[in-house]
Each structure stands twice: as C-alpha cells, then as structure tokens.
Design a protein around this motif. Structure first.
Motif, PDB file in Angstrom:
ATOM      1  N   THR A   1      -4.540   7.000  -6.732  1.00 41.99           N
ATOM      2  CA  THR A   1      -3.079   6.963  -6.853  1.00 41.99           C
ATOM      3  C   THR A   1      -2.597   5.983  -7.908  1.00 41.99           C
ATOM      4  O   THR A   1      -1.394   5.877  -8.145  1.00 41.99           O
TER       5      THR A   1
ATOM      6  N   SER B   1      -5.262  15.140  -9.885  1.00 43.70           N
ATOM      7  CA  SER B   1      -6.667  15.410  -9.576  1.00 43.70           C
ATOM      8  C   SER B   1      -7.474  15.607 -10.856  1.00 43.70           C
ATOM      9  O   SER B   1      -8.611  15.133 -10.957  1.00 43.70           O
TER      10      SER B   1
ATOM     11  N   PHE C   1      -3.379  11.983   1.412  1.00 42.17           N
ATOM     12  CA  PHE C   1      -2.237  12.062   0.515  1.00 42.17           C
ATOM     13  C   PHE C   1      -2.354  13.346  -0.281  1.00 42.17           C
ATOM     14  O   PHE C   1      -3.425  13.934  -0.387  1.00 42.17           O
ATOM     15  N   GLU C   2      -1.251  13.780  -0.793  1.00 48.20           N
ATOM     16  CA  GLU C   2      -1.209  15.009  -1.584  1.00 48.20           C
ATOM     17  C   GLU C   2      -1.489  14.683  -3.052  1.00 48.20           C
ATOM     18  O   GLU C   2      -0.916  13.749  -3.606  1.00 48.20           O
ATOM     19  N   TRP C   3      -2.354  15.443  -3.669  1.00 44.88           N
ATOM     20  CA  TRP C   3      -2.651  15.295  -5.090  1.00 44.88           C
ATOM     21  C   TRP C   3      -1.940  16.407  -5.835  1.00 44.88           C
ATOM     22  O   TRP C   3      -2.002  17.567  -5.421  1.00 44.88           O
ATOM     23  N   SER C   4      -1.330  16.067  -6.940  1.00 44.61           N
ATOM     24  CA  SER C   4      -0.856  17.120  -7.819  1.00 44.61           C
ATOM     25  C   SER C   4      -2.069  17.569  -8.630  1.00 44.61           C
ATOM     26  O   SER C   4      -3.076  16.864  -8.706  1.00 44.61           O
TER      27      SER C   4
END
Length: 106
Positions: A82, A27, A20-23
């Motif tokens: 998340t 993070s 998944f993408e972390w902003s």
C-alpha cells in the motif's frame, strides 16, 4: 470425536490478517517492484558466480556482493503493497541497479 473451539490465542494467524482491495494498477506496480528486485538479486548471482569461477576469486568482493544481494532480499521482504512511493522507488532503484550490475560484469 468432539473438538473444542479454539481459544482466541489458538485462532489461526490468518484470522487476524486484515485484507485490502488492490486496484489493477497497484497490483501491477507491486509485481513490477518485486520483479525489479528479483532482477537485481539475479544480477548479483551472476556476478558472484563469475567471481567464484576465477582462478583467484577476490574474497572481499564476494563478501560485498553477497551482502548487497542479501540487502536486496531484505528490501523485497519489506515492501509494503500500500506504500505507493516505496513501490515506485523500488521499481526504479532496483531496475537501475540490475542494469548497472550487468553492464559492469566482466
């Protein structure tokens, strides 16, 4: 030497993990929560060490401190990157806990 392709049950575990993408905010918040928990674990370590260094350590206090330190470690393992509410709560709770433990230290 020829190697057969792995069957689905032999696939590396990493192949089944979805990413998944972390902003950057997510993070940083996650790392801050981890650090807050690590701070509490360290504060427990200091209290445990101090109690063990006494001429007559309190075994029931040591058992309680060790159990509570273990609870911190389990909480760290259960953090869900998340889950923003969990991360925010962990940051606050464990930072406060570490501060209290260090203030209460003999």
């Amino acid at each position: 030497m020829s190697m057969a392709s792995p069957t689905p049950s032999e696939e590396p575990v990493i192949a089944s993990i979805s990413g998944f993408e972390w902003s950057s905010e997510e993070s940083v918040a996650y790392e801050a929560a981890i650090e807050a928990i690590n701070g509490a674990v360290g504060a427990y370590s200091a209290r445990i060490h101090a109690e063990q260094g006494k001429e007559s350590p309190d075994s029931s206090l040591l058992a309680r401190l060790l159990e509570e330190q273990g609870q911190c470690a389990r909480a760290r393992e259960q953090l869900v990157p998340t889950d923003h509410a969990q991360i925010a709560e962990a940051r606050t709770h464990y930072a406060d806990l570490a501060r209290r433990l260090l203030e209460e230290a003999p």
